[in-house]
Structures are given as structure tokens and as C-alpha cells.
Design a protein around this motif. Structure first.
Motif, PDB file in Angstrom:
ATOM      1  N   TRP A 102      42.643  32.030  38.319  1.00 28.88           N
ATOM      2  CA  TRP A 102      42.464  32.484  39.758  1.00 28.88           C
ATOM      3  C   TRP A 102      42.830  33.946  39.840  1.00 28.88           C
ATOM      4  O   TRP A 102      43.527  34.521  39.109  1.00 28.88           O
ATOM      5  N   GLU A 103      42.243  34.510  40.936  1.00 32.25           N
ATOM      6  CA  GLU A 103      42.552  35.819  41.331  1.00 32.25           C
ATOM      7  C   GLU A 103      43.683  35.672  42.190  1.00 32.25           C
ATOM      8  O   GLU A 103      43.727  34.428  43.126  1.00 32.25           O
TER       9      GLU A 103
ATOM     10  N   ILE B 295      50.802  42.078  40.317  1.00 32.93           N
ATOM     11  CA  ILE B 295      49.542  42.127  40.724  1.00 32.93           C
ATOM     12  C   ILE B 295      49.373  43.554  41.089  1.00 32.93           C
ATOM     13  O   ILE B 295      48.316  44.285  40.762  1.00 32.93           O
TER      14      ILE B 295
ATOM     15  N   HIS C 103      48.568  36.767  35.359  1.00 30.66           N
ATOM     16  CA  HIS C 103      47.885  35.878  34.890  1.00 30.66           C
ATOM     17  C   HIS C 103      48.046  34.292  35.642  1.00 30.66           C
ATOM     18  O   HIS C 103      49.336  34.070  35.603  1.00 30.66           O
TER      19      HIS C 103
END
Ligand SMILES: C[S@@+](CC[C@H](N)C(=O)[O-])C[C@H]1O[C@@H](n2cnc3c(N)ncnc32)[C@H](O)[C@@H]1O
Length: 271
Positions: free
Chosen positions: A214-215, A252, A258
Motif C-alpha cells: 500500500w501507499e 512517510i 513499508h
């Protein structure tokens, strides 16, 4: 969506009580994740979908993979999606409205009692549905029933014990993972797919895996809601929740993060 349960549910008992707009957004975002794209391509190849086949997607969601199957089966074939959520079916039908390459049907129904005759289907896929099932053995028996002899099936699902959240205090992350997955009746589904297919009398042909990575924009809303539930459940204090979300946000900002879970796909056929 009720305030007590801010994470949308895909469970069959919640189809009239879930946030379908949020679900659609999440599924559309996931459909673009590289690991999902690769897994879907691999599964279509492994299933060797042919022109003229009747192909079924169980738990078809937004219907995107029904259309992908329809392109492969062509005008002499048929592609079918089954889902118990009327809002998802309406969306899938709307998105298929201009599609003319093959006959496409979206049918309301459940994996536990597929609305299809015996030995009717050449190819079946079922992606990220089993984790929401209370009785995956019944769903697999139904797959074996509707497949024609020689027909192929691919089950794809995550195994939530493989979830990775980084950075953050590992003990707090473990509590977050446990709570976020507590609504899922079958959180270690990925490792059980092979055994389920084997027990239903199907022959295993191949196994593959990809990670769903995922972002931040797709996962942070889930973590924000999820950590509220963890605090409400008494598993984290509000100060620990702020610490954890702060560690993630700082990760972030500096590009050191991650967020992933591993998906497994098992391909089998009916002898
Ligand atoms: C996480 S979504 C996955 C949707 C789609 N397969 C995809 O990969 O994008 C789970 C889907 O399973 C459906 N579902 C839940 N319980 C089901 C059941 N008992 N039988 C069939 N589908 C079910 C939900 O309505 C939802 O569309």
C-alpha cells in the motif's frame, strides 16, 4: 457505516450495512497496485482462459475481473460475476453497460450456494473473498459442484499473519494488526487455499504469490480508523495511538515506510 465500526466490512451479513463508497474507492485503488495487477495477469495465464469458455468470478466486487475474463472468452463465451452485495452488483452492471465484446452477467448470490447448475463452468476465479467467509469448505464444495470435469479454478487470498507495518513500535503494531483483522473470520486464509481445494477433490496445478503493497494515501485512513478501535478495545492508550501514528507519519515524511500483506494464489482443476 456505524460509528462503532468505522472499518468497512465485506462480510456477507453486512452487505446492507457497510460503506459502499469507501469499499469501491479501496477496491479501485487496490486494482492499480502493481502486485495485484501482476497477480491477476498470472492467474489469467495459469487458468488458460479460452475463447468460448464460461468463466465465473465469485465475489466479483466492482466487476473489473469479470470484464477481463469476458475479453478472453469473447462473443462465443460468457462471463459471470456473483456477489451478495446489491450495491456492488449495481456498480458492476453500470461499468459493464457499454461492454459489447462478450455476454456478461452479474448475479446476486453467495459462494455458499452458487446460483448456477452443476458442471456449468469452465473457469472460476475468486479473489480476496475467502478471508470474509465463515465456511470456506462449503464455498469450495460449491466450486467443485459447478465446475465441469477438466474445469480450472484459482483461489487468491491474503494471509494476514504476513502483514508488515513499518516504522513503529513492533509490540504496538502487533496489537493494531490483531484488532484490525479481528472482524475477519478467516484471517490466515492464504495458507489454507491449497488444503481446501484438495479436500474438495480438486487437483492442485500451481501456486503463486505477490505482495499487496500500500501507499500511504490508501492505508493511512484504515490505520487512523483501526487505531481508534484498538483504543476503544482497551489494547492501546490514546498516548500509544498518537505515538504509533506519529512514528508512521514521520517515516512517510522521510520516505522510510513499508505497508504490505502477502497474497497467495492456488490454481487447480476438476479431474
Ligand atoms: C475484498 S472484496 C474483493 C472483490 C474482488 N474479488 C476484488 O478482488 O477486487 C470481497 C468481495 O467478496 C464479496 N463477498 C463477501 N461474502 C461473500 C460470499 N459469501 N459469497 C460471495 N461473495 C462474497 C463481497 O461482497 C466483496 O465484493
Amino acid at each position: 457505516m456505524s460509528e462503532q465500526n468505522p472499518i468497512p466490512s465485506f462480510h456477507v451479513d453486512r452487505v446492507h450495512d457497510t460503506d459502499n463508497e469507501l469499499i469501491t474507492r479501496v477496491l479501485d485503488l487496490q486494482a492499480e497496485v502493481a502486485g495485484v495487477v501482476r497477480m491477476r495477469e498470472w492467474v489469467r495465464d495459469a487458468l488458460a482462459v479460452r475463447e468460448g469458455d464460461t468463466a465465473l468470478d465469485i465475489g466479483s466486487g466492482t466487476g473489473s475481473e469479470v470484464l477481463a475474463l469476458a475479453r478472453l472468452v469473447g462473443g462465443t463465451g460468457r462471463a459471470v460475476g456473483v456477489d451478495p452485495n446489491p450495491a456492488m452488483l449495481a456498480l458492476a452492471r453500470e461499468r459493464a453497460r457499454e461492454f459489447t465484446e462478450a455476454p456478461v452477467d452479474f448475479i446476486e448470490g453467495s459462494a455458499y450456494a452458487l446460483p448456477l447448475p452443476d458442471a456449468d463452468i469452465d473457469v472460476i476465479r475468486c479473489e480476496r473473498v475467502y478471508q470474509h467467509l465463515d465456511d470456506p469448505a462449503q464455498a469450495t464444495a460449491e466450486i467443485a459442484r459447478v465446475l465441469r470435469p477438466g474445469g480450472r479454478v484459482a483461489l487468491i487470498d491474503s494471509d494476514w499473519s504476513t502483514a508488515i507495518t513499518h516504522p513503529g513500535d513492533p509490540e504496538l503494531i502487533e496489537r493494531l494488526h490483531q484488532q484490525m483483522q479481528s472482524a475477519s473470520p478467516n484471517r490466515t486464509s492464504g495458507r489454507r487455499l491449497r488444503g481446501l481445494l484438495h479436500s474438495a477433490g480438486l487437483v492442485i496445478d500451481d501456486i503463486g504469490s505477490e505482495a499487496l503493497v500500500w501507499e500511504p494515501e490508501s492505508i493511512m485512513p484504515m490505520y487512523t480508523a483501526g487505531t481508534e478501535r484498538v483504543v476503544a478495545a482497551g489494547l492501546l492508550t490514546e498516548a500509544q495511538r498518537e505515538q504509533l501514528l506519529g512514528e508512521m507519519s514521520r517515516g512517510i515524511e522521510r520516505g522510510d515506510y513499508h505497508f504490505s500483506v502477502t497474497m497467495f494464489a492456488v490454481v487447480a482443476h476438476k479431474p
